[in-house]
Each structure stands twice: as structure tokens, then as C-alpha cells.
Design a protein around this motif. Structure first.
Motif, PDB file in Angstrom:
ATOM      1  N   ILE A 258       0.839  -1.199   0.000  1.00 50.88           N
ATOM      2  CA  ILE A 258       0.000   0.000   0.000  1.00 50.88           C
ATOM      3  C   ILE A 258       0.878   1.255   0.000  1.00 50.88           C
ATOM      4  CG2 ILE A 258      -1.699   1.318   1.308  1.00 50.88           C
ATOM      5  CD1 ILE A 258      -2.811  -1.188  -0.042  1.00 50.88           C
ATOM      6  N   LYS A 259       1.967   1.227   0.759  1.00 55.36           N
ATOM      7  CA  LYS A 259       2.864   2.383   0.815  1.00 55.36           C
ATOM      8  C   LYS A 259       3.470   2.673  -0.551  1.00 55.36           C
ATOM      9  CE  LYS A 259       6.880   4.229   3.294  1.00 55.36           C
ATOM     10  NZ  LYS A 259       7.895   3.965   4.356  1.00 55.36           N
ATOM     11  N   GLU A 260       3.886   1.628  -1.278  1.00 54.46           N
ATOM     12  CA  GLU A 260       4.456   1.822  -2.612  1.00 54.46           C
ATOM     13  C   GLU A 260       3.417   2.386  -3.575  1.00 54.46           C
ATOM     14  OE1 GLU A 260       7.928  -1.596  -2.950  1.00 54.46           O
ATOM     15  OE2 GLU A 260       5.825  -2.226  -3.038  1.00 54.46           O
ATOM     16  N   ALA A 261       2.192   1.860  -3.511  1.00 55.61           N
ATOM     17  CA  ALA A 261       1.129   2.361  -4.395  1.00 55.61           C
ATOM     18  C   ALA A 261       0.787   3.810  -4.067  1.00 55.61           C
ATOM     19  CB  ALA A 261      -0.109   1.477  -4.272  1.00 55.61           C
ATOM     20  N   GLN A 262       0.703   4.134  -2.788  1.00 57.26           N
ATOM     21  CA  GLN A 262       0.394   5.500  -2.383  1.00 57.26           C
ATOM     22  C   GLN A 262       1.483   6.472  -2.826  1.00 57.26           C
ATOM     23  OE1 GLN A 262      -0.170   4.870   1.843  1.00 57.26           O
ATOM     24  NE2 GLN A 262      -2.406   4.872   1.653  1.00 57.26           N
ATOM     25  N   GLY A 263       2.740   6.039  -2.705  1.00 56.92           N
ATOM     26  CA  GLY A 263       3.847   6.894  -3.120  1.00 56.92           C
ATOM     27  C   GLY A 263       3.801   7.199  -4.605  1.00 56.92           C
ATOM     28  N   LEU A 264       3.487   6.191  -5.411  1.00 52.51           N
ATOM     29  CA  LEU A 264       3.396   6.408  -6.853  1.00 52.51           C
ATOM     30  C   LEU A 264       2.245   7.350  -7.190  1.00 52.51           C
ATOM     31  CD1 LEU A 264       3.981   3.941  -9.695  1.00 52.51           C
ATOM     32  CD2 LEU A 264       1.845   5.215  -9.677  1.00 52.51           C
ATOM     33  N   PHE A 265       1.095   7.132  -6.560  1.00 52.39           N
ATOM     34  CA  PHE A 265      -0.050   8.006  -6.818  1.00 52.39           C
ATOM     35  C   PHE A 265       0.219   9.432  -6.350  1.00 52.39           C
ATOM     36  CE2 PHE A 265      -2.557   4.634  -8.335  1.00 52.39           C
ATOM     37  CZ  PHE A 265      -3.764   5.138  -8.796  1.00 52.39           C
ATOM     38  N   ASP A 266       0.998   9.593  -5.296  1.00 45.66           N
ATOM     39  CA  ASP A 266       1.283  10.930  -4.795  1.00 45.66           C
ATOM     40  C   ASP A 266       2.040  11.754  -5.829  1.00 45.66           C
ATOM     41  OD1 ASP A 266       1.045  12.909  -2.886  1.00 45.66           O
ATOM     42  OD2 ASP A 266       2.794  12.289  -1.735  1.00 45.66           O
ATOM     43  N   THR A 267       2.912  11.088  -6.596  1.00 51.48           N
ATOM     44  CA  THR A 267       3.633  11.792  -7.664  1.00 51.48           C
ATOM     45  C   THR A 267       2.801  11.897  -8.940  1.00 51.48           C
ATOM     46  OG1 THR A 267       5.796  11.098  -6.839  1.00 51.48           O
ATOM     47  CG2 THR A 267       5.673  11.739  -9.153  1.00 51.48           C
ATOM     48  N   ASN A 268       2.232  10.788  -9.384  1.00 53.90           N
ATOM     49  CA  ASN A 268       1.625  10.728 -10.718  1.00 53.90           C
ATOM     50  C   ASN A 268       0.224  11.322 -10.801  1.00 53.90           C
ATOM     51  OD1 ASN A 268       3.963   9.356 -11.260  1.00 53.90           O
ATOM     52  ND2 ASN A 268       2.979   7.515 -12.053  1.00 53.90           N
ATOM     53  N   VAL A 269      -0.498  11.325  -9.692  1.00 51.06           N
ATOM     54  CA  VAL A 269      -1.870  11.855  -9.695  1.00 51.06           C
ATOM     55  C   VAL A 269      -1.984  13.100  -8.828  1.00 51.06           C
ATOM     56  CG1 VAL A 269      -4.298  11.359  -9.235  1.00 51.06           C
ATOM     57  CG2 VAL A 269      -2.809   9.547 -10.105  1.00 51.06           C
ATOM     58  N   PHE A 270      -1.575  13.000  -7.570  1.00 52.90           N
ATOM     59  CA  PHE A 270      -1.726  14.144  -6.687  1.00 52.90           C
ATOM     60  C   PHE A 270      -0.706  15.245  -6.982  1.00 52.90           C
ATOM     61  CE2 PHE A 270      -3.870  10.753  -4.297  1.00 52.90           C
ATOM     62  CZ  PHE A 270      -5.104  11.361  -4.151  1.00 52.90           C
ATOM     63  N   GLY A 271       0.421  14.874  -7.616  1.00 55.86           N
ATOM     64  CA  GLY A 271       1.358  15.909  -8.069  1.00 55.86           C
ATOM     65  C   GLY A 271       0.704  16.843  -9.072  1.00 55.86           C
ATOM     66  N   PRO A 272       0.199  16.324 -10.210  1.00 54.50           N
ATOM     67  CA  PRO A 272      -0.543  17.185 -11.138  1.00 54.50           C
ATOM     68  C   PRO A 272      -1.724  17.882 -10.474  1.00 54.50           C
ATOM     69  CG  PRO A 272       0.005  15.111 -12.199  1.00 54.50           C
ATOM     70  CD  PRO A 272       0.404  14.969 -10.751  1.00 54.50           C
ATOM     71  N   PHE A 273      -2.414  17.177  -9.580  1.00 54.11           N
ATOM     72  CA  PHE A 273      -3.555  17.770  -8.870  1.00 54.11           C
ATOM     73  C   PHE A 273      -3.123  19.025  -8.112  1.00 54.11           C
ATOM     74  CE2 PHE A 273      -6.580  18.048  -5.350  1.00 54.11           C
ATOM     75  CZ  PHE A 273      -7.804  17.818  -5.969  1.00 54.11           C
ATOM     76  N   ARG A 274      -1.998  18.937  -7.393  1.00 50.35           N
ATOM     77  CA  ARG A 274      -1.499  20.097  -6.647  1.00 50.35           C
ATOM     78  C   ARG A 274      -1.161  21.258  -7.577  1.00 50.35           C
ATOM     79  NH1 ARG A 274       1.188  15.692  -3.986  1.00 50.35           N
ATOM     80  NH2 ARG A 274       0.483  15.493  -1.817  1.00 50.35           N
TER      81      ARG A 274
END
Length: 269
Positions: free
Chosen positions: A94-110
């Protein structure tokens, strides 16, 4: 020469981001490039680097405020920063998946949240999100990466409807495999592959073979340039392979697409 737009691009220290930042600067655009670490290469006219961590709220806010102080506006945002991950879904933490989403999805979102107020006030703007053919196709043993790009595509299409009234548009650029560190040196899940070892090995071998003949990052940079200077289109396949895959996904029978994908990823059909 084009010189009337202020452009922000993320993930600009290598690969597609670096090639795009340099190409746009050469064309006369004023480019503000963000990366976790500023490059040590010689300065380039029209190109200014700033430290940017797309996973950190304060870093994003500070970077965008710096651009606005320096240039007074932002005409184009290019969300390019991204990470990849290879491994079975079962073996992905879960930590690895969350880390990837934080860059690839929430990064653009921010970044999009940060630039939209100034774009709305100006009554114009363009947001270019760098997706992938894996934004509309599955990818065995890159499932979390593919799901992040699927999420980015849904977010981008939805946002485009929301901001269109303010003369702000959103574009998805969809490359296929590209000769970058992201494709050749992807991180692997820490738990190992377990029962999937032979399948993952076959997939990696097939992917590496495709990367050897893949286009260089400059080809995607040229596509991004054409998006900025040309007529609007929501989805922009970045190369011939991406365009072909987009058409096959839309028009080929599902069974044929499934068999073709398994073959291209080195799996038994």
C-alpha cells in the motif's frame, strides 16, 4: 519565434521534461522548469530552473508563487513529473502504491489547483498533462502505474469541462514507450515477484526490446510544442505507435486487443 507565453513544466531535470524545457526555450518561450534538484548544466536563455517537489504542498506553493513574482502570469502548465513501478499487484505494498499516486496523480492535482486561480483571472490558460498509452490500456506488472495514468486521464477530462467557461483547456499527451530513465530503470516492488517471477521476467524482456526501438524524448517534446501552438484537441497520441494503439483500442474487438497486449508483454495468449 514564439515568445508571448510563460510556461511551467515539472520533472524537467531529465527525459521528456528536460527535452521539452530546452525545446520551448529555444523557440523563445519563457520557461520555468521545476525539479527536485536544479541541474548543473550551463544556463540556457529563456529557461529558469527552480526546486520543486510535486509531492509537497509547500514546495508547489512556493514554486508557483516564485513564477508569478518573476513573470506575473502562467499561460501553460505542463505536468510531466512521474515515477514508475514494476511488479505484481499482489506484491505491491500500500505504501508503494500511495507513493506512486502521490507523484503521478496528486502531483498534477497540486499543480493544477495552484495555477487555476491565476488562469481564471486572466481568462486564458492551457494545462498539458503527460499521460501514456497506459492511460487507456492495461499493463501487466505495471498495474499501479497504469491505474495512475487512468486516474490522470479521468481527472483531466473532468477538469476540462469545469474550466472551459473560463477559456482554460486541458490536454492529455499520450506517449508510448520512450527512451528515458523512467522506462529503462523503473523501480521494482520491494517484496519481490514470488510466484510471478517467470511472467515478470518475460514481460521485462519484451518491454526492454520495445524500448530499444522507441522514440527519443525530443519526439514527445515536439508533440508538446505542436499542442501549444496548434488547434485544440483533448487527446494527443505522442507518436505513431501511440496513435495506432489508440485506434486499435477504440475499433478492434476486445478479444483481439487482449491477445495482442499479452503478446506484446511477453505473456502466453
Amino acid at each position: 519565434m514564439f515568445n508571448d507565453k510563460v510556461i511551467v513544466i515539472t520533472g524537467a531535470s531529465s527525459g521528456i521534461g528536460e527535452a521539452t524545457a530546452h525545446l520551448l526555450a529555444q523557440k523563445g518561450f519563457r520557461v520555468f522548469a521545476g525539479a527536485r534538484r536544479a541541474p548543473t548544466s550551463p544556463p540556457v536563455p529563456n529557461l529558469e530552473f527552480g526546486v520543486l517537489d510535486v509531492t509537497n504542498d509547500a514546495s508547489v506553493e512556493n514554486f508557483i508563487n516564485w513564477v508569478l513574482r518573476e513573470a506575473g502570469r502562467i499561460d501553460v502548465l505542463i505536468n510531466n513529473a512521474g515515477v514508475s513501478l514494476v511488479g505484481p499487484v499482489e506484491k505491491t505494498s500500500i505504501k508503494e502504491a500511495q507513493g506512486l499516486f502521490d507523484t503521478n496523480v496528486f502531483g498534477p492535482f497540486r499543480l493544477m489547483r495552484a495555477v487555476l486561480p491565476t488562469m481564471r483571472e486572466a481568462g486564458q490558460g492551457l494545462i498539458i498533462n503527460i499521460s501514456s498509452v497506459l492511460g487507456f490500456l492495461p499493463a501487466p506488472f505495471m498495474g499501479v502505474y497504469a491505474s495512475s495514468k487512468h486516474a490522470l486521464e479521468g481527472l483531466s477530462e473532468s477538469l476540462d469541462h469545469e474550466v472551459r467557461e473560463f477559456n482554460v483547456r486541458v490536454v492529455l499527451v499520450e506517449p508510448s514507450f520512450t527512451k528515458t530513465n523512467l522506462d529503462t530503470n523503473s523501480a521494482q516492488v520491494s517484496e519481490g515477484f514470488g510466484a510471478y517471477e517467470s511472467q515478470v521476467s518475460a514481460t521485462l524482456k519484451a518491454v526492454i526490446a520495445q524500448i530499444k526501438s522507441a522514440p527519443a524524448p525530443i519526439s514527445v517534446a515536439r508533440k508538446i510544442l505542436s499542442v501549444i501552438t496548434g488547434p485544440y484537441k483533448m487527446r494527443e497520441p505522442a507518436d505513431g505507435t501511440a496513435k495506432l494503439l489508440s485506434r486499435l483500442r477504440r475499433f478492434m474487438p476486445a478479444g483481439a486487443v487482449d491477445r495482442s497486449l499479452r503478446k506484446s508483454f511477453g505473456l502466453r495468449t
